[in-house]
Write a protein that holds these residues in place. Sequence first.
Motif, PDB file in Angstrom:
ATOM      1  N   ARG B 100       0.814  -1.211   0.000  1.00  0.00           N
ATOM      2  CA  ARG B 100       0.000   0.000   0.000  1.00  0.00           C
ATOM      3  C   ARG B 100       0.850   1.265   0.000  1.00  0.00           C
ATOM      4  N   VAL B 101       1.990   1.197   0.621  1.00  0.00           N
ATOM      5  CA  VAL B 101       2.880   2.368   0.590  1.00  0.00           C
ATOM      6  C   VAL B 101       3.229   2.710  -0.851  1.00  0.00           C
ATOM      7  N   TYR B 102       3.567   1.686  -1.607  1.00  0.00           N
ATOM      8  CA  TYR B 102       3.935   1.901  -3.013  1.00  0.00           C
ATOM      9  C   TYR B 102       2.763   2.476  -3.812  1.00  0.00           C
ATOM     10  N   ILE B 103       1.612   1.862  -3.674  1.00  0.00           N
ATOM     11  CA  ILE B 103       0.444   2.313  -4.439  1.00  0.00           C
ATOM     12  C   ILE B 103       0.069   3.739  -4.064  1.00  0.00           C
ATOM     13  N   ASP B 104       0.052   4.015  -2.760  1.00  0.00           N
ATOM     14  CA  ASP B 104      -0.306   5.361  -2.322  1.00  0.00           C
ATOM     15  C   ASP B 104       0.648   6.396  -2.885  1.00  0.00           C
ATOM     16  N   PHE B 105       1.922   6.062  -2.885  1.00  0.00           N
ATOM     17  CA  PHE B 105       2.902   7.007  -3.437  1.00  0.00           C
ATOM     18  C   PHE B 105       2.590   7.322  -4.896  1.00  0.00           C
ATOM     19  N   GLY B 106       2.375   6.280  -5.685  1.00  0.00           N
ATOM     20  CA  GLY B 106       2.114   6.489  -7.101  1.00  0.00           C
ATOM     21  C   GLY B 106       0.876   7.339  -7.348  1.00  0.00           C
ATOM     22  N   LEU B 107      -0.150   7.124  -6.558  1.00  0.00           N
ATOM     23  CA  LEU B 107      -1.394   7.855  -6.774  1.00  0.00           C
ATOM     24  C   LEU B 107      -1.316   9.280  -6.232  1.00  0.00           C
ATOM     25  N   GLU B 108      -0.453   9.493  -5.233  1.00  0.00           N
ATOM     26  CA  GLU B 108      -0.330  10.842  -4.676  1.00  0.00           C
ATOM     27  C   GLU B 108       0.671  11.681  -5.461  1.00  0.00           C
ATOM     28  N   PRO B 110       1.552  11.383  -8.979  1.00  0.00           N
ATOM     29  CA  PRO B 110       1.476  10.781 -10.320  1.00  0.00           C
ATOM     30  C   PRO B 110       2.513  11.318 -11.290  1.00  0.00           C
ATOM     31  N   ASP B 111       2.870  12.601 -11.156  1.00  0.00           N
ATOM     32  CA  ASP B 111       3.854  13.150 -12.097  1.00  0.00           C
ATOM     33  C   ASP B 111       5.221  12.515 -11.901  1.00  0.00           C
ATOM     34  N   ALA B 112       5.626  12.394 -10.651  1.00  0.00           N
ATOM     35  CA  ALA B 112       6.901  11.745 -10.384  1.00  0.00           C
ATOM     36  C   ALA B 112       6.861  10.298 -10.850  1.00  0.00           C
ATOM     37  N   TYR B 113       5.753   9.648 -10.585  1.00  0.00           N
ATOM     38  CA  TYR B 113       5.637   8.246 -10.970  1.00  0.00           C
ATOM     39  C   TYR B 113       5.716   8.077 -12.487  1.00  0.00           C
ATOM     40  N   ARG B 114       5.029   8.969 -13.180  1.00  0.00           N
ATOM     41  CA  ARG B 114       5.087   8.966 -14.642  1.00  0.00           C
ATOM     42  C   ARG B 114       6.522   9.021 -15.145  1.00  0.00           C
ATOM     43  N   VAL B 115       7.241  10.008 -14.672  1.00  0.00           N
ATOM     44  CA  VAL B 115       8.602  10.203 -15.178  1.00  0.00           C
ATOM     45  C   VAL B 115       9.471   8.998 -14.852  1.00  0.00           C
ATOM     46  N   ALA B 116       9.272   8.439 -13.680  1.00  0.00           N
ATOM     47  CA  ALA B 116      10.153   7.359 -13.266  1.00  0.00           C
ATOM     48  C   ALA B 116       9.872   6.065 -14.021  1.00  0.00           C
ATOM     49  N   PHE B 117       8.613   5.759 -14.267  1.00  0.00           N
ATOM     50  CA  PHE B 117       8.293   4.423 -14.774  1.00  0.00           C
ATOM     51  C   PHE B 117       7.446   4.392 -16.037  1.00  0.00           C
ATOM     52  N   MET B 118       6.781   5.485 -16.359  1.00  0.00           N
ATOM     53  CA  MET B 118       5.841   5.421 -17.478  1.00  0.00           C
ATOM     54  C   MET B 118       6.359   6.110 -18.732  1.00  0.00           C
ATOM     55  N   ILE B 119       7.199   7.130 -18.574  1.00  0.00           N
ATOM     56  CA  ILE B 119       7.715   7.819 -19.754  1.00  0.00           C
ATOM     57  C   ILE B 119       8.897   7.040 -20.308  1.00  0.00           C
ATOM     58  N   GLU B 120       8.867   6.857 -21.613  1.00  0.00           N
ATOM     59  CA  GLU B 120       9.918   6.068 -22.233  1.00  0.00           C
ATOM     60  C   GLU B 120      11.044   6.953 -22.747  1.00  0.00           C
ATOM     61  N   LYS B 121      12.230   6.448 -22.636  1.00  0.00           N
ATOM     62  CA  LYS B 121      13.321   7.099 -23.341  1.00  0.00           C
ATOM     63  C   LYS B 121      13.162   6.773 -24.810  1.00  0.00           C
ATOM     64  N   SER B 122      13.385   7.761 -25.654  1.00  0.00           N
ATOM     65  CA  SER B 122      13.254   7.535 -27.089  1.00  0.00           C
ATOM     66  C   SER B 122      14.220   6.442 -27.519  1.00  0.00           C
ATOM     67  N   GLY B 174       3.170  -6.240 -10.806  1.00  0.00           N
ATOM     68  CA  GLY B 174       1.771  -6.273 -10.414  1.00  0.00           C
ATOM     69  C   GLY B 174       1.328  -4.954  -9.798  1.00  0.00           C
ATOM     70  N   LEU B 175       2.148  -4.379  -8.958  1.00  0.00           N
ATOM     71  CA  LEU B 175       1.835  -3.082  -8.368  1.00  0.00           C
ATOM     72  C   LEU B 175       1.811  -1.990  -9.424  1.00  0.00           C
ATOM     73  N   HIS B 176       2.833  -1.993 -10.239  1.00  0.00           N
ATOM     74  CA  HIS B 176       2.949  -0.957 -11.269  1.00  0.00           C
ATOM     75  C   HIS B 176       1.739  -0.969 -12.200  1.00  0.00           C
ATOM     76  N   GLY B 177       1.256  -2.147 -12.517  1.00  0.00           N
ATOM     77  CA  GLY B 177       0.117  -2.225 -13.414  1.00  0.00           C
ATOM     78  C   GLY B 177      -1.077  -1.462 -12.887  1.00  0.00           C
ATOM     79  N   LEU B 178      -1.400  -1.660 -11.632  1.00  0.00           N
ATOM     80  CA  LEU B 178      -2.554  -0.956 -11.076  1.00  0.00           C
ATOM     81  C   LEU B 178      -2.313   0.550 -11.019  1.00  0.00           C
ATOM     82  N   VAL B 179      -1.149   0.929 -10.505  1.00  0.00           N
ATOM     83  CA  VAL B 179      -0.860   2.363 -10.358  1.00  0.00           C
ATOM     84  C   VAL B 179      -0.867   3.054 -11.716  1.00  0.00           C
ATOM     85  N   SER B 180      -0.168   2.481 -12.683  1.00  0.00           N
ATOM     86  CA  SER B 180      -0.041   3.161 -13.971  1.00  0.00           C
ATOM     87  C   SER B 180      -1.380   3.211 -14.715  1.00  0.00           C
TER      88      SER B 180
END
Lengths: 211, 211
Positions: B100-108, B110-122, B174-180
């Motif tokens: 839950r710590v992980y999920i809460d962080f991602g949802l609180e 979201p911009d940081a989470y995006r950059v870290a795990f969702m945005i792709e390097k070209s 599994g965690l990343h899937g829900l958060v993203s």
Amino acid sequence: MKAPQVRSPRKPKGQGGERREEILDAALRLFSDKGLQTVSTRQIAEAAGISQPALYAYFATKDDLIAELCVRAFAGLAARMEAGKADWSPTPEAFDKAMRVYIDFGLEQPDAYRVAFMIEKSHDGSFLARTGGRPMAAGVETFKAFAAMISDLHAHGLTAEDDPLRLTQTLWAGLHGLVSLLIARPEFPWVEREALIAGHIAMLRRGALTS
Amino acid sequence: MKAPQVRSPRKPKGQGGERREEILDAALRLFSDKGLQTVSTRQIAEAAGISQPALYAYFATKDDLIAELCVRAFAGLAARMEAGKADWSPTPEAFDKAMRVYIDFGLEQPDAYRVAFMIEKSHDGSFLARTGGRPMAAGVETFKAFAAMISDLHAHGLTAEDDPLRLTQTLWAGLHGLVSLLIARPEFPWVEREALIAGHIAMLRRGALTS
DNA sequence: AATGATAAGTTATCAGTGATAGATTATCGC
DNA sequence: GCGATAATCTATCACTGATAACTTATCATT
């Protein structure tokens, strides 16, 4: 009052007559090579052998072009899911097989997968705003097929969760996590891929079904 | 041979002396409102009260600015994980809490989470190329803390998988899937969010731990 | 206090982006 | 041949991230 002329199909200047297909082919190749963001409309046009503004005769925006590619790829996924339905049965083995169809699709069609699930519509609604939810709709269709399987398992008392819709969503999230991370972070020091996928599916099965 | 002068801290023109912080604050607000792609350097500069080129005295590129925001947010996650370590024990309850710590962080964040795990390097390596893997490194740090927990559970014979590293990666996925998905597709007809999260964690626990 | 050095910020500008307007060419039915 | 229309092009727009060259404020030192 214009005469309601018959829009007779006519060959374009270019060559065979499938300009639109040529553009989509060229775009897909470029996107696969260099990613969605870095490929410009001028590069697509040059690869298709036309001028850049000519693209806008076939696609209202660059996003529309991308969405079209996505819809087509998802038609392929829908076909796979449908094909998989043939030997479906409410068993753990069939469950594993369905999971793998989804994962394989994502890893084989990363660009389509990106557009459908990983690219965000801008908060003010630029991307996919007028595109409606076309690519998303394609994804929803796949989701429904998925939900049907889980409901079938649930009806046979094989699920470890009382709410099949919620279970479907968490399973989908579990699958998406692996696919999207493998796409977005291929350089991460993953364990051997086949073992990773197999382990992931096994974990999802243990979490979703009664043992 | 220049004299090794002492770089005495000096107040800038603007006001207090924290131009860089002001820029980061303004950028974070704008990014949260309108998304990463749609916010331009000119908008950031205007919000920070300086000219657009002045940004480049503090950040080499727009991506560097984004990466900096991400690193900071991840420091927050690291702190939370560390705080959670206080009452850690190799039990299912502690496992749930860590998830839950992980999920809460991602949802609180979201911009940081995006950059870290969702945005792709070209693919040709423009984004995050010279940024090295700074934000990624921040994520890896978090991953390590995670791996330590799983290894602890494994050492106590509580895991349903023989390879703790592989299990950590599948759990992370599994965690990343829900958060993203919740970040990227908030308009999807999800079931009630709290039940979704609780159900997801429960599924991961059943899949990862021995019952 | 005046000086030279340097940091901080400015205006002007560049190449490249997605997209549009208007003129131009090719292809059709007649 | 003819006009009509579909298809395409050239030229251009507003905007993007980024750079160059210049100006101004602040400092340590004399």
